[in-house]
Design an enzyme around this catalytic site. Structure first.
Site, PDB file in Angstrom:
ATOM      1  N   SER A 149       5.948  -1.862  -2.213  1.00 42.31           N
ATOM      2  CA  SER A 149       5.961  -2.786  -3.359  1.00 42.31           C
ATOM      3  C   SER A 149       4.981  -2.315  -4.433  1.00 42.31           C
ATOM      4  O   SER A 149       3.944  -2.945  -4.663  1.00 42.31           O
ATOM      5  CB  SER A 149       5.687  -4.229  -2.925  1.00 42.31           C
ATOM      6  OG  SER A 149       4.592  -4.357  -2.057  1.00 42.31           O
ATOM      7  N   SER A 174       3.056  -0.735   8.234  1.00 41.83           N
ATOM      8  CA  SER A 174       4.016  -1.097   9.281  1.00 41.83           C
ATOM      9  C   SER A 174       3.352  -1.213  10.649  1.00 41.83           C
ATOM     10  O   SER A 174       3.675  -2.110  11.434  1.00 41.83           O
ATOM     11  CB  SER A 174       5.161  -0.085   9.342  1.00 41.83           C
ATOM     12  OG  SER A 174       5.940  -0.152   8.162  1.00 41.83           O
ATOM     13  N   ALA A 227       2.239   5.651   4.488  1.00 39.61           N
ATOM     14  CA  ALA A 227       1.276   6.190   5.450  1.00 39.61           C
ATOM     15  C   ALA A 227      -0.093   5.519   5.367  1.00 39.61           C
ATOM     16  O   ALA A 227      -1.061   6.015   5.924  1.00 39.61           O
ATOM     17  CB  ALA A 227       1.123   7.703   5.323  1.00 39.61           C
ATOM     18  N   SER A 228      -0.150   4.359   4.701  1.00 37.81           N
ATOM     19  CA  SER A 228      -1.411   3.618   4.660  1.00 37.81           C
ATOM     20  C   SER A 228      -1.667   2.895   5.980  1.00 37.81           C
ATOM     21  O   SER A 228      -2.811   2.576   6.311  1.00 37.81           O
ATOM     22  CB  SER A 228      -1.413   2.612   3.510  1.00 37.81           C
ATOM     23  OG  SER A 228      -0.395   1.646   3.686  1.00 37.81           O
ATOM     24  N   GLY A 229      -0.596   2.606   6.722  1.00 37.38           N
ATOM     25  CA  GLY A 229      -0.724   1.880   7.986  1.00 37.38           C
ATOM     26  C   GLY A 229      -0.099   0.500   7.952  1.00 37.38           C
ATOM     27  O   GLY A 229      -0.236  -0.272   8.898  1.00 37.38           O
ATOM     28  N   GLY A 285       0.839  -1.200   0.000  1.00 38.89           N
ATOM     29  CA  GLY A 285       0.000   0.000   0.000  1.00 38.89           C
ATOM     30  C   GLY A 285       0.868   1.241   0.000  1.00 38.89           C
ATOM     31  O   GLY A 285       2.094   1.165   0.146  1.00 38.89           O
TER      32      GLY A 285
END
Length: 198
Positions: A105, A38, A34-36, A31
């Site tokens: 990715s 990690s 800052a999509s979340g 994604g």
């Protein structure tokens, strides 16, 4: 290309799995920045470990401190980055651990190659699309990367000056504008349970 090498066999995957009473798999979170990804990966890793399930998180930033510190962010380097992670995550899965990868990715072809690599060894590969709109990702921007990309300080930034190709058919689709971190990690955990991976 390496020459004069021979694969040294030992335990089969099945034998290892029976000995440690666990199956291996790769959970591939993809994604925008800052999509979340990690944060979800951390929560999932903790959830699995609390359940006594061997798991290890491979994070995009962390990997670049060591294994991939020689790579930049050009398209060629991004492809090599993901190729290496595909191989490493496959090794974790083959060891009957749950590999949790958290990488932008951005290219669909690279993710498909990672999937195919796992399929060649009959290893589970679960693609998780951590979905967020570009607008919300820019509002979050915890590292200030979008701001720098908009200012031209960072070149080849995914979503701004470099493409992101969303998964066509991910096993799991998480909308982080609607789901909390805990709900997202639990969604993945439940998928693993429901599909007899755990």
């Amino acid at each position: 290309m390496a020459t004069n090498i021979t694969w040294h066999s030992n335990l089969t995957y099945q034998e290892r799995s029976e000995l440690i009473n666990q199956k291996g798999a790769t959970i591939w979170l993809t994604g925008l920045s800052a999509s979340g990804k990690s944060t979800i990966a951390c929560a999932l890793e903790q959830l699995l470990l609390k359940e006594k399930i061997n798991a290890y998180r491979l994070d995009g930033d962390n990997i670049r401190f060591g294994l991939n510190k020689d790579l930049g962010f050009s398209e060629t380097d991004r492809i090599e980055n993901i190729r290496r992670i595909s191989e490493v995550s496959k090794l974790f899965a083959d060891s009957c651990s749950i590999a949790i990868t958290s990488f932008i990715s951005p290219y669909r072809d690279d993710r498909n190659k990672a999937r195919a690599l796992h399929a060649e060894s009959n290893l589970s590969f679960i693609e998780v699309f951590v979905d967020v709109s570009l607008e919300v990702a820019e509002q979050r921007d915890p590292k200030g990367l979008y701001k720098k990309a908009r200012e031209g300080i960072i070149k080849d930034f995914t979503g701004i000056s470099a493409p992101y190709e969303a998964p066509a058919k991910p096993e799991i689709h998480i909308d982080t504008e609607k789901s909390s971190i805990e709900e997202s990690a639990l969604q993945i955990y439940n998928y693993l349970k429901d599909n007899n991976i755990l």
